[in-house]
Design an enzyme around this catalytic site. Structure first.
Site, PDB file in Angstrom:
ATOM      1  N   LYS A  22     -26.496  -3.835 -37.385  1.00  9.14           N
ATOM      2  CA  LYS A  22     -26.198  -2.533 -36.769  1.00  9.14           C
ATOM      3  C   LYS A  22     -27.365  -1.564 -36.957  1.00  9.14           C
ATOM      4  O   LYS A  22     -27.815  -0.935 -36.010  1.00  9.14           O
ATOM      5  CB  LYS A  22     -24.936  -1.941 -37.409  1.00  9.14           C
ATOM      6  CG  LYS A  22     -24.682  -0.495 -37.040  1.00  9.14           C
ATOM      7  CD  LYS A  22     -23.403   0.049 -37.636  1.00  9.14           C
ATOM      8  CE  LYS A  22     -23.548   0.682 -39.001  1.00  9.14           C
ATOM      9  NZ  LYS A  22     -24.230   1.994 -39.010  1.00  9.14           N
ATOM     10  N   ASN A  23     -27.837  -1.455 -38.205  1.00  5.25           N
ATOM     11  CA  ASN A  23     -28.837  -0.429 -38.495  1.00  5.25           C
ATOM     12  C   ASN A  23     -30.228  -0.774 -37.973  1.00  5.25           C
ATOM     13  O   ASN A  23     -31.137   0.049 -38.060  1.00  5.25           O
ATOM     14  CB  ASN A  23     -28.892  -0.141 -40.002  1.00  5.25           C
ATOM     15  CG  ASN A  23     -27.701   0.685 -40.447  1.00  5.25           C
ATOM     16  OD1 ASN A  23     -26.887   1.114 -39.616  1.00  5.25           O
ATOM     17  ND2 ASN A  23     -27.584   0.902 -41.743  1.00  5.25           N
ATOM     18  N   CYS A 116     -20.398  14.702 -42.717  1.00  3.47           N
ATOM     19  CA  CYS A 116     -19.577  13.515 -42.518  1.00  3.47           C
ATOM     20  C   CYS A 116     -18.923  13.203 -43.846  1.00  3.47           C
ATOM     21  O   CYS A 116     -19.228  13.835 -44.849  1.00  3.47           O
ATOM     22  CB  CYS A 116     -20.389  12.347 -41.996  1.00  3.47           C
ATOM     23  SG  CYS A 116     -21.483  11.652 -43.206  1.00  3.47           S
ATOM     24  N   ASP A 304     -25.003   1.147 -49.035  1.00  4.15           N
ATOM     25  CA  ASP A 304     -24.038   0.552 -48.101  1.00  4.15           C
ATOM     26  C   ASP A 304     -23.317  -0.663 -48.683  1.00  4.15           C
ATOM     27  O   ASP A 304     -22.422  -1.219 -48.035  1.00  4.15           O
ATOM     28  CB  ASP A 304     -24.745   0.148 -46.791  1.00  4.15           C
ATOM     29  CG  ASP A 304     -25.071   1.357 -45.922  1.00  4.15           C
ATOM     30  OD1 ASP A 304     -24.635   2.468 -46.250  1.00  4.15           O
ATOM     31  OD2 ASP A 304     -25.778   1.167 -44.899  1.00  4.15           O
ATOM     32  N   ARG A 396     -16.702   0.271 -36.396  1.00  2.38           N
ATOM     33  CA  ARG A 396     -18.021   0.860 -36.108  1.00  2.38           C
ATOM     34  C   ARG A 396     -19.131  -0.085 -36.555  1.00  2.38           C
ATOM     35  O   ARG A 396     -20.203  -0.094 -35.958  1.00  2.38           O
ATOM     36  CB  ARG A 396     -18.176   2.188 -36.860  1.00  2.38           C
ATOM     37  CG  ARG A 396     -17.387   3.319 -36.264  1.00  2.38           C
ATOM     38  CD  ARG A 396     -17.741   4.630 -36.950  1.00  2.38           C
ATOM     39  NE  ARG A 396     -19.166   4.658 -37.228  1.00  2.38           N
ATOM     40  CZ  ARG A 396     -19.720   5.124 -38.342  1.00  2.38           C
ATOM     41  NH1 ARG A 396     -18.988   5.658 -39.284  1.00  2.38           N
ATOM     42  NH2 ARG A 396     -21.025   5.098 -38.503  1.00  2.38           N
TER      43      ARG A 396
HETATM   44  C1  UD1 Z   1     -29.293   5.206 -43.095  1.00  2.00           C
HETATM   45  C2  UD1 Z   1     -28.302   4.144 -42.668  1.00  2.00           C
HETATM   46  C3  UD1 Z   1     -27.066   4.206 -43.556  1.00  2.00           C
HETATM   47  C4  UD1 Z   1     -27.445   4.132 -45.016  1.00  2.00           C
HETATM   48  C5  UD1 Z   1     -28.534   5.149 -45.357  1.00  2.00           C
HETATM   49  C6  UD1 Z   1     -29.081   4.982 -46.757  1.00  2.00           C
HETATM   50  C7  UD1 Z   1     -28.735   3.863 -40.313  1.00  2.00           C
HETATM   51  C8  UD1 Z   1     -28.268   4.093 -38.907  1.00  2.00           C
HETATM   52  N1  UD1 Z   1     -27.950   4.361 -41.277  1.00  2.00           N
HETATM   53  O1  UD1 Z   1     -28.675   6.461 -42.907  1.00  2.00           O
HETATM   54  O2  UD1 Z   1     -26.210   3.124 -43.202  1.00  2.00           O
HETATM   55  O3  UD1 Z   1     -26.320   4.396 -45.826  1.00  2.00           O
HETATM   56  O4  UD1 Z   1     -29.637   5.018 -44.445  1.00  2.00           O
HETATM   57  O5  UD1 Z   1     -29.578   3.707 -46.957  1.00  2.00           O
HETATM   58  O6  UD1 Z   1     -29.741   3.222 -40.553  1.00  2.00           O
HETATM   59  N2  UD1 Z   1     -31.650  13.488 -46.193  1.00  2.00           N
HETATM   60  C9  UD1 Z   1     -31.981  14.817 -46.154  1.00  2.00           C
HETATM   61  N3  UD1 Z   1     -32.663  15.290 -45.060  1.00  2.00           N
HETATM   62  C10 UD1 Z   1     -33.014  14.501 -44.007  1.00  2.00           C
HETATM   63  C11 UD1 Z   1     -32.673  13.127 -44.052  1.00  2.00           C
HETATM   64  C12 UD1 Z   1     -31.983  12.656 -45.159  1.00  2.00           C
HETATM   65  O7  UD1 Z   1     -31.679  15.572 -47.085  1.00  2.00           O
HETATM   66  O8  UD1 Z   1     -33.626  14.998 -43.052  1.00  2.00           O
HETATM   67  C13 UD1 Z   1     -30.934  12.928 -47.379  1.00  2.00           C
HETATM   68  C14 UD1 Z   1     -29.517  12.461 -47.043  1.00  2.00           C
HETATM   69  O9  UD1 Z   1     -28.595  13.514 -47.099  1.00  2.00           O
HETATM   70  C15 UD1 Z   1     -29.287  11.408 -48.109  1.00  2.00           C
HETATM   71  C16 UD1 Z   1     -30.682  10.774 -48.292  1.00  2.00           C
HETATM   72  O10 UD1 Z   1     -31.590  11.735 -47.777  1.00  2.00           O
HETATM   73  O11 UD1 Z   1     -28.889  11.993 -49.323  1.00  2.00           O
HETATM   74  C17 UD1 Z   1     -30.894   9.465 -47.575  1.00  2.00           C
HETATM   75  O12 UD1 Z   1     -30.429   9.556 -46.245  1.00  2.00           O
HETATM   76  P1  UD1 Z   1     -31.045   8.706 -45.058  1.00  2.00           P
HETATM   77  O13 UD1 Z   1     -31.887   7.599 -45.586  1.00  2.00           O
HETATM   78  O14 UD1 Z   1     -31.666   9.636 -44.092  1.00  2.00           O
HETATM   79  O15 UD1 Z   1     -29.741   8.093 -44.403  1.00  2.00           O
HETATM   80  P2  UD1 Z   1     -29.549   7.784 -42.892  1.00  2.00           P
HETATM   81  O16 UD1 Z   1     -30.891   7.464 -42.312  1.00  2.00           O
HETATM   82  O17 UD1 Z   1     -28.719   8.836 -42.252  1.00  2.00           O
END
Ligand code: UD1
Length: 419
Positions: A22-23, A116, A304, A396
């Site tokens: 998925k990711n 979320c 995850d 999902r």
């Molecule tokens: C992706 C994965 C998700 C997984 C996560 C962590 C996808 C579609 N989803 O989510 O399944 O659980 O990585 O491995 O690939 N953060 C900020 N600011 C930002 C971006 C992130 O503060 O602009 C923080 C987030 O709140 C979180 C951390 O950074 O605490 C990591 O998040 P991130 O790696 O961005 O997760 P996703 O990419 O949303």
């Protein structure tokens, strides 16, 4: 809303194939917006999140057709640069169209995803990186509104490791003028897969899979064919289930090299694991031993996989300490596990799980995607009947989960419902 009814207490045995990730599929589908020619993607899993991104791409004007595991995408007819709230709110990964739309069309309007269940998850790093590349960005009426006649290469250091942030910036940089260096980049295998798809489309990218990704911008990208990598989280979920129930399973079409942290923990829990090519065989003939886990960016233990591993600890010998370092609110499954008789206490971002000899079936409610998977594992171990409600979360991210578990001998069925 659909529910799953599980008759627990049976070992799982047999062979199943792992689906596409998925990711990896989600960002690569968004990358299709960058190309001048059609992108053919194989091994695309049939999931609600994939359907949502296809709907979003069509809404933008792209052609997206599915034929079994293959998706054919053509962005030639894109007429809109707006990702509306009603689609983004159901899938946060919709933010992945921001970088491609801006780079290719000079403009993007993407709804802010909002909070979320598992925490705040802001997108400030995506925005900061695009601004460093020269984009004008404002927040208007809940939308990120971005403009740039052509993005310029830049050196970007993200404040924290972000997976979709790295992906968005990497995609945007492919069409920028000059060289972009992303420091503190996420190293997830899905980023390597996205980079491979972009390179097949003509992008120049080095260092994907390390914390320093270098992208040299090109004038345009073309069509390509790419096969989406195997889903390491789906694979890990099934292995955890078998480690919890006992039995023996062989996974085919897996990518074991991306799963070291999970495989190590399952071995520590007492599972015997053999890896050969794209096959992973796990057998478990004893009660698991409790293990400690601390989630971390790749190659650390994936957040995850946290809920699934916790479900294993719930029935293990001894006590395990589970520390969540990525998301601030990712223990929603704990209250539900307690309803099944688990002994878990939480202090801040740490859960102490004292294994109990048996869980007993009950009705529980799924709260997010991976929490639901943890509850299904607990239900497979518990004595008697467990009903997992609100399994739209599961749909999902897991392709035919109940069919695959059924293939392994689980007594599990989907019930339509109105709750
Ligand atoms: C992706 C994965 C998700 C997984 C996560 C962590 C996808 C579609 N989803 O989510 O399944 O659980 O990585 O491995 O690939 N953060 C900020 N600011 C930002 C971006 C992130 O503060 O602009 C923080 C987030 O709140 C979180 C951390 O950074 O605490 C990591 O998040 P991130 O790696 O961005 O997760 P996703 O990419 O949303």
């Amino acid at each position: 809303m659909d529910k799953l009814r599980i008759e627990g207490g049976r070992p799982l045995c047999g062979e199943i194939a792992v689906s596409g990730a998925k990711n990896a599929a989600l960002p690569i589908l968004c990358a299709g917006l960058l190309g001048n020619g059609p992108l053919a993607l194989d091994n695309v899993p049939q999931l609600h999140d994939v359907a949502t991104v296809l709907r979003l791409l069509r809404r933008l004007g792209a052609k997206a057709e599915r034929d079994g595991e293959r998706v054919l995408l053509d962005a030639a007819g894109v007429t809109s640069v707006e990702a509306p709230y009603e689609l983004v709110k159901t899938m946060r990964a919709s933010i992945l169209v921001l970088g491609p739309l801006l780079a290719r069309f000079g403009e993007a309007r993407v709804s802010l995803p909002g909070g979320c269940a598992i925490g705040q998850r802001p997108v400030d790093q995506h925005i900061k990186g695009l601004q460093a590349m020269g984009a004008q960005i404002s927040i208007e009426h809940g939308y990120v509104v971005a403009r740039a006649s052509r993005l310029k290469g830049a050196r970007i250091v993200t404040d924290m490791v972000t997976v979709t942030g790295t992906e968005n910036l990497m995609m945007a940089a492919t069409l920028a003028d000059g060289e972009t260096v992303i420091e503190n980049a996420a190293r997830e295998p899905e980023i390597v897969d996205l980079a491979a798809a972009l390179v097949a489309m003509g992008a120049r990218i080095e260092g994907a899979g390390t914390d320093r990704v270098i992208v040299r911008g090109v004038e345009q990208l073309h069509g390509a064919t790419h096969r989406v990598m195997a889903d390491r989280i789906e694979a890990g979920t099934f292995l955890c289930a078998v480690a919890a129930t006992g039995g023996e399973v062989t996974l085919t079409r897996a990518r074991p090299a991306t799963m070291d942290a999970t495989l190590d923990k399952l071995r520590e829990a007492g599972a015997s694991i053999e890896v050969s090519g794209d096959r992973i065989r796990l057998s478990m003939s004893r009660r698991p031993r409790a293990v400690n886990v601390r989630t971390a960016p790749y190659p650390g233990f994936a957040t995850d996989m946290q809920a699934q591993l916790m479900a294993l600890d719930c029935v293990a010998e001894g006590a395990g300490v589970v520390t969540e370092t990525i998301f601030e609110n990712r223990f929603m499954h704990v209250l539900e596990l307690q309803r099944l008789g688990a002994d878990v206490s939480i202090e801040g971002n740490t859960a102490i799980v004292r294994g109990v000899p048996r869980l007993s079936g009950a009705t529980v409610m799924a709260t997010d995607l991976r929490a639901s998977a943890g509850l299904v594992i607990a239900g497979l171990v518990a004595e008697g009947e467990t009903v997992v409600e609100r399994i739209y979360h599961l749909d999902r991210g897991y392709e035919c989960m109940e069919a695959k578990l059924g293939q392994l001998g689980a007594r599990i069925e989907r019930l339509g419902g109105s709750t």
